[in-house]
Design a protein around this motif. Structure first.
Motif, short mmCIF file in Angstrom:
data_model
loop_
_atom_site.label_atom_id
_atom_site.label_comp_id
_atom_site.label_asym_id
_atom_site.label_seq_id
_atom_site.Cartn_x
_atom_site.Cartn_y
_atom_site.Cartn_z
N ALA A 99 0.86 -1.18 0.00
CA ALA A 99 0.00 0.00 0.00
C ALA A 99 0.90 1.23 0.00
O ALA A 99 1.68 1.44 0.94
CB ALA A 99 -0.90 0.00 1.23
N ILE A 100 0.82 2.02 -1.07
CA ILE A 100 1.69 3.17 -1.24
C ILE A 100 0.84 4.43 -1.37
O ILE A 100 -0.14 4.45 -2.13
CB ILE A 100 2.60 3.01 -2.47
CG1 ILE A 100 3.48 1.77 -2.29
CG2 ILE A 100 3.47 4.24 -2.68
CD1 ILE A 100 4.35 1.46 -3.49
N LEU A 101 1.20 5.46 -0.63
CA LEU A 101 0.42 6.68 -0.54
C LEU A 101 1.19 7.86 -1.12
O LEU A 101 2.38 8.01 -0.85
CB LEU A 101 0.09 6.97 0.93
CG LEU A 101 -0.67 8.27 1.22
CD1 LEU A 101 -2.13 8.13 0.80
CD2 LEU A 101 -0.58 8.61 2.71
N ASP A 102 0.53 8.67 -1.92
CA ASP A 102 1.05 9.97 -2.35
C ASP A 102 0.24 11.05 -1.65
O ASP A 102 -1.00 11.00 -1.67
CB ASP A 102 0.92 10.15 -3.87
CG ASP A 102 1.82 9.21 -4.65
OD1 ASP A 102 2.79 8.70 -4.06
OD2 ASP A 102 1.54 8.98 -5.84
N TYR A 103 0.90 12.02 -1.03
CA TYR A 103 0.17 13.07 -0.33
C TYR A 103 0.94 14.38 -0.37
O TYR A 103 2.16 14.40 -0.56
CB TYR A 103 -0.11 12.68 1.13
CG TYR A 103 1.10 12.70 2.03
CD1 TYR A 103 1.38 13.80 2.83
CD2 TYR A 103 1.98 11.61 2.07
CE1 TYR A 103 2.50 13.83 3.66
CE2 TYR A 103 3.10 11.63 2.89
CZ TYR A 103 3.35 12.73 3.68
OH TYR A 103 4.45 12.77 4.49
N LYS A 104 0.22 15.47 -0.20
CA LYS A 104 0.81 16.79 -0.10
C LYS A 104 0.76 17.26 1.35
O LYS A 104 -0.28 17.17 2.00
CB LYS A 104 0.05 17.80 -0.97
CG LYS A 104 0.15 17.55 -2.46
CD LYS A 104 -0.66 18.59 -3.23
CE LYS A 104 -0.58 18.38 -4.73
NZ LYS A 104 -1.40 19.36 -5.47
N THR A 105 1.88 17.75 1.85
CA THR A 105 1.87 18.33 3.18
C THR A 105 1.11 19.65 3.14
O THR A 105 1.08 20.32 2.11
CB THR A 105 3.29 18.58 3.70
OG1 THR A 105 3.93 19.53 2.85
CG2 THR A 105 4.10 17.30 3.72
N PRO A 106 0.50 20.05 4.24
CA PRO A 106 -0.13 21.38 4.28
C PRO A 106 0.91 22.47 4.03
O PRO A 106 2.07 22.34 4.42
CB PRO A 106 -0.69 21.46 5.71
CG PRO A 106 -0.83 20.03 6.15
CD PRO A 106 0.30 19.29 5.50
#
Length: 545
Positions: free
Chosen positions: A100-107
């Motif tokens: 399970a691999i997640l891409d996200y943007k920090t605030p």
């Protein structure tokens, strides 16, 4: 903009990858990140590997305590959970089966150095695993694959993934165990003797008149001071409603005054009687302070229900009570009890943050399901302790002369723990908080100790994530088995029965010890013969109830 490979020269093959099932708080390990902007407005886009397996969905993401909106994260293509967010961030996404691999943007606006070190502070609440299912012949049910907290399915899938032989599982017995631990039971905390309350059941909806159910949790306080925020993960701002139900346990036989301070609408019931009705379906009711009275009886449960909605602007709800002996206060969690509901007997929320072996997995799953495994004729059988019943009876004429012996373990009464406390994270809280953040989950077992004045000592038992109901059941079962284990009985007999194995329950009649059909759990068996005609049965027994 800078791109950093966080695995480069970092001994990538030894990075810790979690293997989990159920509901968990997860951090994972960063693979790489892109940083944009300068301090203090720096923002990063991060690729983070969360763990092994195909996961179900994310319930919420925070970075340094700031919520990351759903449009700013998504699972990598190929890991197959619910897709959210902008898939164009990483146009070179490829399938990564098994992780399970997640891409996200920090605030934006956070101050960190992303040029060399990975952004830290990620916290994810996720439903972490999908598992297969089988029938009583060991044939996979191909249409039944998905998120589950059933320990039997989780054990079997992990066992087979680790190269286990499917023919070793007694699949008929496995199905019985799977269905037993997964069957629903009524969970009513008011039926547990001396149980201390911890809150009330709260259900959250989008829409000011309960249009779309979002989530449920146990709410410890009626003190929502939301400002312009949301009361729960996934709930809209300024367009929601909440329904709380459960029981109160007043301390005094007196008339109580209940005071509700609210913006916007509220309805309030006690024992089915609507006592406050200040409601508008659109959530536009004027804010106010409202009171009512109720004649309570000490330690007698009262049905409580409260509905609240917010249709715009700042939102708040505060419920207080007072009486002649009770000063005005927000109702504390220890006098509130969740609404009784039907839920599975046992749920499995276990995780391993680093490499482990099948034995550790098996022990963890058996523990949280109050279960045992028997190895009979090369087959693995599984049972919940609650399923066990006496399999055969040994009478006095079968016992070899003088061979029934009481073996006292070397316990000092001053060392015996009378209070047992569970250390775990509560799956019914919004953020999987530690259960003792409000009230600890404990039981008192002084009744099992033959001492009129036992010393009050506490023993803590560490458990994985679970509900308080499950923790209370496990705490009682584990601690009673430990205390009763002070007395073992060694038995040799010529009972002509089929093979006796550890985990069997038997009844024993023996005049010397005043046993009449008394039940015992077989802790150890030296009986290796599968034949019913075998004479030599050598057993270690523990009292059972």
């Amino acid at each position: 903009m800078s791109l950093v490979n966080h695995l480069k020269n970092k001994d990538a093959q030894n990075q810790s990858i979690a293997w989990a099932s159920g509901l968990h708080v997860v951090t994972g390990n960063p693979l790489w990140s892109e940083t944009n902007g300068a301090t203090p407005n720096r923002q990063a886009t991060v690729r983070q590997i969360l763990g092994r397996g195909e996961w179900n969905k994310i319930l919420g993401i925070w970075f340094d305590g700031v919520n990351v909106p759903s449009g700013d994260y998504h699972f990598l293509t190929g890991s197959k959970p619910t897709q959210t967010g902008d898939a164009s961030w990483f146009p070179t996404d490829t399938s990564h089966a098994g992780y399970a691999i997640l891409d996200y943007k920090t605030p934006s606006g956070l101050d960190f150095d992303g040029t060399e070190n990975p952004p830290t502070g990620l916290r994810v609440i996720a439903e972490t695993g999908k598992f297969r299912n089988w029938n009583s012949s060991g044939v996979e049910i191909t249409a039944d694959y998905g998120y589950t907290t059933n320990g039997a399915r989780i054990f079997a899938d992990w066992y087979l993934q680790c190269g286990g032989n499917p023919s070793r599982i007694n699949w008929t017995n496995w199905v019985n165990w799977r269905d037993y631990i997964g069957a629903n039971e009524s969970q009513d905390y008011t039926t547990i003797q001396k149980f201390v309350g911890f809150g009330i059941t709260a259900k959250f909806y989008n829409g000011t008149n309960f249009q779309t159910f979002i989530s449920q949790r146990v709410e410890p306080f009626f003190d929502f001071n939301l400002g312009n925020g949301s009361p729960a993960i996934g709930v809209e701002i300024d367009n929601f409603s909440i329904r709380c139900e459960g029981k109160l346990k007043p301390k005094y036989t007196e008339t109580y005054t209940f005071t509700i301070t609210v913006d916007n609408g509220v309805r309030f019931w006690l024992n089915g009687n609507l006592l406050i009705d200040q409601w508008s379906d659109d959530g536009q009711h004027a804010p106010g302070v409202y009171t009512c009275t109720f004649a309570a009886t000490a330690n007698q449960f009262v049905d409580l229900k409260i509905e609240y909605n917010e249709g715009g602007g700042p939102g708040y709800l505060k419920l207080q009570w007072q009486s002649t002996s009770q000063t005005l206060e927000i109702i504390p969690p220890e006098v509130m009890y969740p609404k009784a509901e039907s839920r599975p007997r046992y749920e499995t929320h276990v995780a391993f943050a680093s490499a482990t072996d099948l034995d550790a997995v098996m022990k963890a799953i058996l523990l949280v399901n109050n279960s045992l495994m028997q190895d009979v004729d090369g087959k693995m059988n599984f049972y919940c302790y609650e399923q066990l019943s006496s399999s055969f009876h040994i009478s006095e004429d079968m016992v070899l002369d003088g061979t029934l012996k009481l073996v006292n373990r070397s316990f000092k009464k001053t060392d015996i723990k009378t209070r047992w406390e569970a250390i775990f994270r509560d799956i019914d809280s919004q953020y999987l908080e530690a259960a003792d953040a409000i009230n600890p989950c404990f039981i008192d077992l002084s009744r099992l100790i033959d001492d009129p004045n036992p010393k009050a000592l506490t023993e803590a038992i560490s458990l994985p994530n679970m509900s308080r109901w499950q923790a209370t059941k496990l705490l009682k079962a584990i601690s009673e088995r430990k205390l009763l284990r002070r007395n073992f009985y060694e038995l040799e007999c010529d009972a002509k029965t089929f093979q006796v194995v550890a985990g069997d329950v038997i009844t024993l009649t023996h005049q010397q010890f005043n046993f009449t059909n008394k039940q015992f759990l077989v802790v150890e068996s030296r009986d290796k013969s599968p034949e019913s005609s075998a004479d030599d049965r050598s057993l270690i027994l523990q009292e059972w109830s």
